[in-house]
Scaffold this motif. Structure first.
Motif, PDB file in Angstrom:
ATOM      1  N   ARG A 169     -18.005  -9.262  14.252  1.00 34.10           N
ATOM      2  CA  ARG A 169     -17.611  -9.249  12.641  1.00 34.10           C
ATOM      3  C   ARG A 169     -17.366  -7.766  12.269  1.00 34.10           C
ATOM      4  NH1 ARG A 169     -16.819 -12.541   8.298  1.00 34.10           N
ATOM      5  NH2 ARG A 169     -17.247 -11.182   6.484  1.00 34.10           N
ATOM      6  N   ARG A 170     -17.873  -6.760  12.976  1.00 37.97           N
ATOM      7  CA  ARG A 170     -17.753  -5.245  12.785  1.00 37.97           C
ATOM      8  C   ARG A 170     -16.051  -5.183  12.896  1.00 37.97           C
ATOM      9  NH1 ARG A 170     -22.625  -4.103  14.649  1.00 37.97           N
ATOM     10  NH2 ARG A 170     -21.948  -3.542  16.531  1.00 37.97           N
ATOM     11  N   ARG A 171     -15.880  -5.618  14.166  1.00 38.91           N
ATOM     12  CA  ARG A 171     -14.387  -5.580  14.634  1.00 38.91           C
ATOM     13  C   ARG A 171     -13.281  -6.459  13.519  1.00 38.91           C
ATOM     14  NH1 ARG A 171     -16.126  -6.731  19.593  1.00 38.91           N
ATOM     15  NH2 ARG A 171     -15.282  -8.884  19.383  1.00 38.91           N
ATOM     16  N   GLU A 172     -13.721  -7.685  12.826  1.00 42.05           N
ATOM     17  CA  GLU A 172     -13.103  -8.208  12.112  1.00 42.05           C
ATOM     18  C   GLU A 172     -12.889  -7.336  10.564  1.00 42.05           C
ATOM     19  OE1 GLU A 172     -13.186 -12.508   9.816  1.00 42.05           O
ATOM     20  OE2 GLU A 172     -13.536 -12.374  12.135  1.00 42.05           O
ATOM     21  N   ASP A 173     -14.250  -6.860  10.046  1.00 37.47           N
ATOM     22  CA  ASP A 173     -14.101  -6.090   8.985  1.00 37.47           C
ATOM     23  C   ASP A 173     -13.440  -4.684   9.260  1.00 37.47           C
ATOM     24  OD1 ASP A 173     -15.946  -7.865   7.952  1.00 37.47           O
ATOM     25  OD2 ASP A 173     -17.807  -6.442   8.373  1.00 37.47           O
ATOM     26  N   ARG A 174     -13.172  -4.117  10.229  1.00 38.02           N
ATOM     27  CA  ARG A 174     -12.494  -2.832  10.511  1.00 38.02           C
ATOM     28  C   ARG A 174     -10.916  -3.310  10.327  1.00 38.02           C
ATOM     29  NH1 ARG A 174     -13.858  -1.582  15.623  1.00 38.02           N
ATOM     30  NH2 ARG A 174     -15.908  -1.159  14.729  1.00 38.02           N
ATOM     31  N   ALA A 175     -10.696  -4.438  10.891  1.00 39.17           N
ATOM     32  CA  ALA A 175      -9.140  -4.923  10.865  1.00 39.17           C
ATOM     33  C   ALA A 175      -8.895  -5.386   9.380  1.00 39.17           C
ATOM     34  CB  ALA A 175      -9.060  -6.283  11.643  1.00 39.17           C
ATOM     35  N   LEU A 194     -10.227  -3.812   6.817  1.00 42.67           N
ATOM     36  CA  LEU A 194      -9.926  -2.607   6.035  1.00 42.67           C
ATOM     37  C   LEU A 194      -8.875  -1.793   6.296  1.00 42.67           C
ATOM     38  CD1 LEU A 194     -13.700  -1.133   6.134  1.00 42.67           C
ATOM     39  CD2 LEU A 194     -12.570  -1.971   4.093  1.00 42.67           C
ATOM     40  N   THR A 195      -8.381  -2.135   7.708  1.00 47.15           N
ATOM     41  CA  THR A 195      -7.001  -1.436   8.107  1.00 47.15           C
ATOM     42  C   THR A 195      -6.008  -2.027   7.225  1.00 47.15           C
ATOM     43  OG1 THR A 195      -7.998  -1.020  10.061  1.00 47.15           O
ATOM     44  CG2 THR A 195      -5.612  -0.937   9.820  1.00 47.15           C
ATOM     45  N   ARG A 196      -6.041  -3.688   7.277  1.00 51.99           N
ATOM     46  CA  ARG A 196      -5.064  -4.129   6.551  1.00 51.99           C
ATOM     47  C   ARG A 196      -4.975  -3.777   4.958  1.00 51.99           C
ATOM     48  NH1 ARG A 196      -6.629  -8.479   9.809  1.00 51.99           N
ATOM     49  NH2 ARG A 196      -8.004  -9.304   8.400  1.00 51.99           N
ATOM     50  N   ILE A 197      -6.035  -3.452   4.488  1.00 57.24           N
ATOM     51  CA  ILE A 197      -6.231  -3.024   2.866  1.00 57.24           C
ATOM     52  C   ILE A 197      -5.746  -1.404   2.878  1.00 57.24           C
ATOM     53  CG2 ILE A 197      -7.945  -2.548   1.106  1.00 57.24           C
ATOM     54  CD1 ILE A 197      -9.589  -4.916   2.269  1.00 57.24           C
ATOM     55  N   GLY A 198      -6.147  -0.602   3.746  1.00 55.58           N
ATOM     56  CA  GLY A 198      -5.185   0.571   3.717  1.00 55.58           C
ATOM     57  C   GLY A 198      -3.962   0.655   3.747  1.00 55.58           C
ATOM     58  N   VAL A 199      -3.292  -0.050   4.830  1.00 53.72           N
ATOM     59  CA  VAL A 199      -1.904  -0.200   5.148  1.00 53.72           C
ATOM     60  C   VAL A 199      -1.363  -0.657   3.810  1.00 53.72           C
ATOM     61  CG1 VAL A 199      -0.186  -1.437   6.300  1.00 53.72           C
ATOM     62  CG2 VAL A 199      -2.059  -0.103   7.447  1.00 53.72           C
ATOM     63  N   ALA A 200      -1.945  -1.899   3.280  1.00 49.17           N
ATOM     64  CA  ALA A 200      -1.068  -2.597   2.038  1.00 49.17           C
ATOM     65  C   ALA A 200      -1.316  -1.535   0.999  1.00 49.17           C
ATOM     66  CB  ALA A 200      -2.128  -3.728   1.807  1.00 49.17           C
ATOM     67  N   GLY A 201      -2.510  -0.851   0.687  1.00 49.78           N
ATOM     68  CA  GLY A 201      -2.531   0.242  -0.414  1.00 49.78           C
ATOM     69  C   GLY A 201      -1.643   1.454  -0.485  1.00 49.78           C
ATOM     70  N   ALA A 202      -1.231   1.773   0.929  1.00 50.91           N
ATOM     71  CA  ALA A 202      -0.532   2.948   1.068  1.00 50.91           C
ATOM     72  C   ALA A 202       1.046   2.646   1.153  1.00 50.91           C
ATOM     73  CB  ALA A 202      -0.673   3.417   2.580  1.00 50.91           C
ATOM     74  N   ILE A 203       1.298   1.292   1.434  1.00 49.95           N
ATOM     75  CA  ILE A 203       2.770   0.820   1.280  1.00 49.95           C
ATOM     76  C   ILE A 203       2.976   0.485  -0.366  1.00 49.95           C
ATOM     77  CG2 ILE A 203       4.364  -1.211   1.740  1.00 49.95           C
ATOM     78  CD1 ILE A 203       2.965  -1.411   4.466  1.00 49.95           C
ATOM     79  N   ALA A 204       2.022  -0.248  -1.246  1.00 49.72           N
ATOM     80  CA  ALA A 204       2.358  -0.375  -2.269  1.00 49.72           C
ATOM     81  C   ALA A 204       2.454   0.880  -3.310  1.00 49.72           C
ATOM     82  CB  ALA A 204       1.020  -1.339  -2.791  1.00 49.72           C
ATOM     83  N   GLY A 205       1.580   1.793  -2.762  1.00 46.95           N
ATOM     84  CA  GLY A 205       1.830   3.145  -3.549  1.00 46.95           C
ATOM     85  C   GLY A 205       3.126   3.791  -3.285  1.00 46.95           C
ATOM     86  N   ASN A 206       3.896   3.794  -2.026  1.00 51.54           N
ATOM     87  CA  ASN A 206       4.881   4.373  -1.757  1.00 51.54           C
ATOM     88  C   ASN A 206       6.069   3.486  -1.988  1.00 51.54           C
ATOM     89  OD1 ASN A 206       4.412   6.858  -0.172  1.00 51.54           O
ATOM     90  ND2 ASN A 206       3.396   5.421   0.987  1.00 51.54           N
ATOM     91  N   VAL A 207       5.819   2.035  -2.401  1.00 52.62           N
ATOM     92  CA  VAL A 207       6.813   1.390  -3.210  1.00 52.62           C
ATOM     93  C   VAL A 207       6.825   1.545  -4.458  1.00 52.62           C
ATOM     94  CG1 VAL A 207       7.672  -1.205  -3.517  1.00 52.62           C
ATOM     95  CG2 VAL A 207       6.910  -0.456  -1.342  1.00 52.62           C
ATOM     96  N   MET A 208       5.801   1.832  -5.089  1.00 53.97           N
ATOM     97  CA  MET A 208       6.008   2.190  -6.611  1.00 53.97           C
ATOM     98  C   MET A 208       6.842   3.430  -7.001  1.00 53.97           C
ATOM     99  SD  MET A 208       4.519   0.368  -8.602  1.00 53.97           S
ATOM    100  CE  MET A 208       3.645  -1.343  -8.076  1.00 53.97           C
ATOM    101  N   LEU A 209       7.065   4.449  -6.021  1.00 58.44           N
ATOM    102  CA  LEU A 209       7.623   5.731  -6.349  1.00 58.44           C
ATOM    103  C   LEU A 209       9.016   5.362  -6.540  1.00 58.44           C
ATOM    104  CD1 LEU A 209       5.799   7.888  -3.926  1.00 58.44           C
ATOM    105  CD2 LEU A 209       5.700   8.084  -6.316  1.00 58.44           C
TER     106      LEU A 209
END
Length: 189
Positions: free
Chosen positions: A75-81, A83-98
Protein backbone atom coordinates in the motif's frame (compact mmCIF):
# COMPACT_ATOMS: atom_id res chain seq x y z
CA UNK A 1 -10.14 -10.44 3.34
CA UNK A 2 -8.29 -9.35 0.20
CA UNK A 3 -5.99 -6.39 -0.40
CA UNK A 4 -6.88 -4.83 -3.78
CA UNK A 5 -4.24 -2.96 -5.79
CA UNK A 6 -5.58 -0.12 -7.91
CA UNK A 7 -8.26 1.23 -5.55
CA UNK A 8 -8.27 5.02 -5.77
CA UNK A 9 -11.76 6.50 -5.43
CA UNK A 10 -15.34 6.01 -4.30
CA UNK A 11 -16.30 4.70 -7.74
CA UNK A 12 -13.98 1.77 -6.96
CA UNK A 13 -16.10 1.03 -3.88
CA UNK A 14 -19.27 1.06 -5.94
CA UNK A 15 -17.74 -1.28 -8.54
CA UNK A 16 -16.28 -3.80 -6.06
CA UNK A 17 -19.44 -3.92 -4.00
CA UNK A 18 -21.40 -4.90 -7.12
CA UNK A 19 -19.47 -8.21 -7.36
CA UNK A 20 -22.37 -10.12 -5.74
CA UNK A 21 -24.59 -9.01 -8.58
CA UNK A 22 -22.16 -10.53 -11.12
CA UNK A 23 -21.30 -13.83 -9.46
CA UNK A 24 -23.75 -16.38 -8.10
CA UNK A 25 -22.35 -17.63 -4.82
CA UNK A 26 -20.97 -14.30 -3.60
CA UNK A 27 -23.11 -13.27 -0.67
CA UNK A 28 -21.54 -9.92 0.19
CA UNK A 29 -18.65 -7.68 -0.83
CA UNK A 30 -17.47 -4.64 1.12
CA UNK A 31 -14.51 -2.39 0.36
CA UNK A 32 -12.66 -0.11 2.76
CA UNK A 33 -11.24 2.39 0.25
CA UNK A 34 -8.78 3.90 2.73
CA UNK A 35 -7.06 0.58 3.35
CA UNK A 36 -7.98 -1.00 -0.04
CA UNK A 37 -9.29 -3.97 1.92
CA UNK A 38 -12.13 -6.01 0.43
CA UNK A 39 -14.12 -8.31 2.66
CA UNK A 40 -15.80 -10.97 0.52
CA UNK A 41 -18.30 -13.54 1.77
CA UNK A 42 -19.03 -16.37 -0.64
CA UNK A 43 -20.31 -19.93 -0.74
CA UNK A 44 -17.33 -22.17 -1.61
CA UNK A 45 -19.75 -24.90 -2.73
CA UNK A 46 -21.05 -22.71 -5.57
CA UNK A 47 -17.93 -20.75 -6.46
CA UNK A 48 -14.17 -21.07 -5.86
CA UNK A 49 -12.28 -18.08 -4.46
CA UNK A 50 -10.13 -18.08 -7.60
CA UNK A 51 -13.18 -17.10 -9.68
CA UNK A 52 -13.91 -14.20 -7.32
CA UNK A 53 -10.26 -13.12 -7.59
CA UNK A 54 -10.37 -13.34 -11.42
CA UNK A 55 -13.50 -11.18 -11.50
CA UNK A 56 -11.89 -8.55 -9.27
CA UNK A 57 -8.79 -8.61 -11.49
CA UNK A 58 -10.96 -8.10 -14.59
CA UNK A 59 -12.45 -5.05 -12.88
CA UNK A 60 -8.91 -3.65 -12.64
CA UNK A 61 -8.24 -4.43 -8.98
CA UNK A 62 -5.52 -7.04 -8.53
CA UNK A 63 -6.36 -9.03 -5.37
CA UNK A 64 -3.74 -10.19 -2.87
CA UNK A 65 -4.21 -12.14 0.35
CA UNK A 66 -4.47 -9.82 3.32
CA UNK A 67 -1.16 -10.00 5.17
CA UNK A 68 -0.49 -7.16 7.62
CA UNK A 69 3.14 -6.12 6.98
CA UNK A 70 3.29 -7.18 3.32
CA UNK A 71 0.00 -5.42 2.64
CA UNK A 72 1.21 -2.25 4.34
CA UNK A 73 4.41 -2.24 2.27
CA UNK A 74 2.42 -2.77 -0.94
CA UNK A 75 0.00 0.00 0.00
CA UNK A 76 2.90 2.39 0.76
CA UNK A 77 4.39 1.69 -2.70
CA UNK A 78 1.02 2.29 -4.31
CA UNK A 79 0.49 5.51 -2.33
CA UNK A 80 3.98 6.72 -3.27
CA UNK A 81 3.26 6.03 -6.95
CA UNK A 82 -0.04 7.94 -6.70
CA UNK A 83 1.66 10.91 -5.04
CA UNK A 84 4.30 10.89 -7.77
CA UNK A 85 1.57 10.93 -10.44
CA UNK A 86 -0.19 13.81 -8.66
CA UNK A 87 3.08 15.76 -8.40
CA UNK A 88 3.93 15.22 -12.06
CA UNK A 89 0.38 16.15 -13.11
CA UNK A 90 0.50 19.34 -11.03
CA UNK A 91 3.91 20.36 -12.36
CA UNK A 92 2.84 19.78 -15.95
CA UNK A 93 -0.49 21.57 -15.47
CA UNK A 94 1.28 24.58 -13.99
CA UNK A 95 3.75 24.70 -16.86
CA UNK A 96 1.02 24.34 -19.50
CA UNK A 97 -0.79 27.29 -17.91
CA UNK A 98 2.14 29.62 -18.72
CA UNK A 99 1.92 29.33 -22.54
CA UNK A 100 -1.88 29.22 -22.25
CA UNK A 101 -1.84 32.56 -20.44
CA UNK A 102 0.37 33.99 -23.17
CA UNK A 103 -2.00 32.67 -25.85
CA UNK A 104 -5.07 34.07 -24.09
CA UNK A 105 -3.35 37.42 -23.66
CA UNK A 106 -2.28 37.35 -27.31
CA UNK A 107 -5.89 37.09 -28.43
CA UNK A 108 -6.60 40.51 -26.95
CA UNK A 109 -3.27 42.31 -27.40
CA UNK A 110 -2.09 40.60 -30.56
CA UNK A 111 0.78 38.15 -30.98
CA UNK A 112 3.14 37.29 -33.78
CA UNK A 113 2.24 34.06 -35.55
CA UNK A 114 5.66 32.51 -34.85
CA UNK A 115 5.22 32.93 -31.09
CA UNK A 116 1.67 31.67 -31.21
CA UNK A 117 2.79 28.54 -33.03
CA UNK A 118 5.65 28.04 -30.58
CA UNK A 119 3.32 28.28 -27.57
CA UNK A 120 0.91 25.80 -29.18
CA UNK A 121 3.67 23.24 -29.78
CA UNK A 122 5.14 23.74 -26.30
CA UNK A 123 1.70 23.09 -24.80
CA UNK A 124 1.31 19.94 -26.89
CA UNK A 125 4.78 18.74 -25.93
CA UNK A 126 4.06 19.21 -22.24
CA UNK A 127 0.64 17.56 -22.43
CA UNK A 128 1.87 14.31 -24.00
CA UNK A 129 3.71 13.14 -20.85
CA UNK A 130 0.68 14.09 -18.74
CA UNK A 131 -1.52 11.86 -20.88
CA UNK A 132 0.98 8.97 -20.81
CA UNK A 133 1.93 8.93 -17.12
CA UNK A 134 -0.62 10.40 -14.68
CA UNK A 135 -3.51 10.36 -17.18
CA UNK A 136 -3.05 6.64 -17.83
CA UNK A 137 -4.92 5.89 -14.57
CA UNK A 138 -8.18 7.12 -16.10
CA UNK A 139 -7.72 5.22 -19.35
CA UNK A 140 -6.94 1.89 -17.66
CA UNK A 141 -9.96 2.38 -15.37
CA UNK A 142 -12.17 3.18 -18.36
CA UNK A 143 -10.98 0.08 -20.24
CA UNK A 144 -11.67 -2.09 -17.19
CA UNK A 145 -15.15 -0.57 -16.93
CA UNK A 146 -15.87 -1.29 -20.59
CA UNK A 147 -14.53 -4.85 -20.31
CA UNK A 148 -16.81 -5.62 -17.37
CA UNK A 149 -19.73 -3.57 -18.65
CA UNK A 150 -19.85 -1.66 -15.37
CA UNK A 151 -19.48 2.02 -16.07
CA UNK A 152 -17.99 4.43 -13.55
CA UNK A 153 -16.40 7.90 -13.47
CA UNK A 154 -13.15 6.92 -15.21
CA UNK A 155 -15.01 6.48 -18.52
CA UNK A 156 -16.37 10.04 -18.97
CA UNK A 157 -13.09 11.50 -17.70
CA UNK A 158 -11.10 9.40 -20.18
CA UNK A 159 -13.46 10.44 -22.99
CA UNK A 160 -13.06 14.12 -22.08
CA UNK A 161 -9.28 13.81 -21.87
CA UNK A 162 -9.07 11.98 -25.19
CA UNK A 163 -11.39 14.37 -27.00
CA UNK A 164 -9.65 17.47 -25.64
CA UNK A 165 -6.20 16.13 -26.44
CA UNK A 166 -7.06 14.97 -29.97
CA UNK A 167 -8.86 18.21 -30.86
CA UNK A 168 -6.06 20.31 -29.40
CA UNK A 169 -3.45 18.30 -31.32
CA UNK A 170 -5.40 18.69 -34.57
CA UNK A 171 -5.70 22.44 -34.00
CA UNK A 172 -1.99 22.66 -33.17
CA UNK A 173 -0.98 20.91 -36.39
CA UNK A 174 -3.50 22.96 -38.41
CA UNK A 175 -2.38 26.14 -36.60
CA UNK A 176 -5.95 27.30 -36.13
CA UNK A 177 -8.67 27.13 -33.52
CA UNK A 178 -8.40 26.73 -29.77
CA UNK A 179 -6.16 24.25 -28.04
CA UNK A 180 -7.47 22.60 -24.91
CA UNK A 181 -4.24 21.46 -23.31
CA UNK A 182 -4.64 23.67 -20.24
CA UNK A 183 -8.05 22.12 -19.51
CA UNK A 184 -6.78 18.60 -20.24
CA UNK A 185 -3.81 18.88 -17.88
CA UNK A 186 -5.90 20.48 -15.12
CA UNK A 187 -8.46 17.67 -15.43
CA UNK A 188 -5.67 15.09 -15.11
CA UNK A 189 -4.32 16.93 -12.07
Amino acid sequence: DLFLRGVHCSACVWLVERVPLRLPGVVRAELDVRRALARIEWDPQQLPLSQVARTLDQLGYTPHPFRGVARDAMRRREDRAMLTRIGVAGAIAGNVMLPALALYSGEFAGMEAAYEGLFRWVSLGLTIPAMLFPGRVFFTGALAALRTRRLHMDLPIALALGAGFVRGAINTVADSGPIYFDGVTILIF
